[in-house]
Design an enzyme around this catalytic site. Structure first.
Site, mmCIF file in Angstrom:
data_model
loop_
_atom_site.group_PDB
_atom_site.id
_atom_site.type_symbol
_atom_site.label_atom_id
_atom_site.label_comp_id
_atom_site.label_asym_id
_atom_site.label_seq_id
_atom_site.Cartn_x
_atom_site.Cartn_y
_atom_site.Cartn_z
ATOM 1 N N THR A 63 -37.127 61.225 47.933
ATOM 2 C CA THR A 63 -36.179 61.965 48.748
ATOM 3 C C THR A 63 -35.573 61.038 49.801
ATOM 4 O OG1 THR A 63 -35.849 64.035 49.960
ATOM 5 C CG2 THR A 63 -37.954 62.945 50.313
ATOM 6 N N LYS A 67 -33.176 57.508 47.963
ATOM 7 C CA LYS A 67 -32.657 57.849 46.628
ATOM 8 C C LYS A 67 -31.748 56.769 46.026
ATOM 9 C CE LYS A 67 -32.842 62.881 46.706
ATOM 10 N NZ LYS A 67 -32.094 64.130 46.552
ATOM 11 N N GLY A 131 -24.797 62.522 49.831
ATOM 12 C CA GLY A 131 -25.643 62.283 48.656
ATOM 13 C C GLY A 131 -25.765 63.508 47.761
ATOM 14 N N ASN A 152 -14.463 68.013 54.136
ATOM 15 C CA ASN A 152 -15.412 67.053 54.700
ATOM 16 C C ASN A 152 -14.862 66.487 55.998
ATOM 17 O OD1 ASN A 152 -17.935 65.688 54.393
ATOM 18 N ND2 ASN A 152 -16.805 63.785 54.044
ATOM 19 N N THR A 154 -14.958 63.416 57.062
ATOM 20 C CA THR A 154 -14.182 62.216 56.737
ATOM 21 C C THR A 154 -13.540 62.412 55.364
ATOM 22 O OG1 THR A 154 -15.945 61.013 57.870
ATOM 23 C CG2 THR A 154 -14.339 59.681 56.659
ATOM 24 N N LEU A 221 -27.611 74.443 50.119
ATOM 25 C CA LEU A 221 -28.625 73.553 49.556
ATOM 26 C C LEU A 221 -29.884 73.467 50.413
ATOM 27 C CD1 LEU A 221 -26.325 72.620 47.667
ATOM 28 C CD2 LEU A 221 -27.320 70.343 47.768
ATOM 29 N N TYR A 223 -33.159 74.674 52.360
ATOM 30 C CA TYR A 223 -34.073 75.783 52.089
ATOM 31 C C TYR A 223 -35.013 76.130 53.247
ATOM 32 C CZ TYR A 223 -37.436 72.138 50.673
ATOM 33 O OH TYR A 223 -38.247 71.042 50.635
ATOM 34 N N GLY A 244 -31.460 76.780 48.860
ATOM 35 C CA GLY A 244 -31.870 75.568 48.149
ATOM 36 C C GLY A 244 -33.235 75.614 47.475
#
Ligand code: NDP
Length: 281
Positions: A63, A67, A131, A152, A154, A221, A223, A244
């Site tokens: 994680t 990654k 990511g 987003n 950026t 995403l 949790y 998530g």
């Protein structure tokens, strides 16, 4: 055989993967351990890699923040992991290290399950371009999502993401400010929030448009319960919410299948596993 598995990350203390993976090992009738390894620097990462090569560890989940960085140690990357430029699962086979990314499987399967395969694809919005957004974008591509808006902070990061990974549907990219977020939410059928908790300031005082029969879906995403306040707002406005935990479960099942090289999905009662993990988060 007794499997020696684990998860590396920083932080890793909060991870539910040990409970999840121990449960999966039991269900498929295997014996093994699954430990958390706090990896704060490259030296500690080297040590874990060494243990994998020596066969002291059979496999690990990976994680944040490792990654991408772990990729250089891996002998064979799956096509998915190569394309994504990130992996979350490593397997040791005769001193060779194999890398896989199961986040896409986790995302697509949790989404399909929670929506009974009737994907609300009329107007999909993805928030963030980091990511996890990479895995979500590839997942949406696999599911043949025809039209996507990415918001987003950026804008260039979102443009780079689409350029690197490719997307066959129509894509619109905009900056994540309160005005665009509010406008986009009005038209959205499915909102996928991939932003980490630190990137969610734009949501303060945000109003979700009211719906009657959960016809709009908010997928977060994250949790951990303490970070699910936005999901709560969406639910209060009548949206279906998906958090998530489902993605965590499905990516974990796919990792176990990668390590054991056999079916695990067919043996799992997802509802009871979800309840078990829900009590621990
Ligand atoms: P990243 O650090 O890669 O997220 C980067 C994204 O966050 C970029 O879009 C970045 O914008 C944005 N961002 C960061 N800080 C800010 C800020 N202050 N203001 C606005 N935007 C900001 O995180 P990941 O994508 O790896 O993870 C995101 C979340 O998803 C995490 O909470 C993680 O736990 C969760 N996750 C859950 C999984 C599951 O199985 N359920 C699997 C994987 C992740 P910019 O481009 O402008 O820098």
């Amino acid at each position: 055989m007794s499997y020696h598995l684990g998860i590396i990350g920083n932080p890793v203390e909060h991870s539910l993967s040990p409970i999840l993976q121990q449960h999966l090992l039991e269900i498929v009738g295997e014996v093994g351990t699954y430990e958390k390894y706090l990896v704060e620097n490259e030296t500690q990462l080297d040590r874990v890699i060494q243990r994998l090569r020596l066969g002291e560890l059979d496999g690990i989940n990976v994680t944040a923040p490792w990654k991408t960085a772990i990729g250089i140690y891996i002998d064979e990357l799956s096509l998915t992991a190569q394309k994504l430029g990130a992996l979350n699962t490593v397997k040791s086979v005769d001193t060779k290290l194999l890398g896989e990314n199961t986040d896409i499987f986790g995302f697509t399967h949790s989404l399909m399950r929670s929506t009974n395969n009737s994907l609300p694809f009329e107007n999909v919005v993805m928030l963030g371009a980091g990511g996890s957004a990479r895995a979500v974008l590839m997942g949406l591509e696999q599911l043949k999502c025809p039209k996507l808006t990415i918001l987003n902070r950026t804008v260039e990061h979102a443009e780079d993401l689409v350029q690197q990974l490719g997307f066959s549907g129509e894509v619109k990219i905009d900056s994540l400010i309160r005005k665009t977020l509010n406008q986009t939410l009005q038209a959205a059928s499915l909102v996928i929030n991939t932003l980490p908790p630190s990137g969610r300031k734009t949501f303060h005082r945000l109003q979700f448009p009211e719906v009657n029969q959960r016809e709009k879906v908010y997928y977060d995403l994250v949790y951990a319960k303490k970070y699910l306040k936005i999901a709560q707002k969406a639910e209060n406005a009548g949206w279906q919410i998906i958090d998530g935990l489902g993605m965590l479960i499905y990516q974990g099942i796919a990792s176990m299948e990668f390590w054991l090289e056999r079916d695990v999905t067919g043996k799992i009662d997802i509802e009871s596993l979800y309840k078990k993990l829900d009590q621990r988060r």
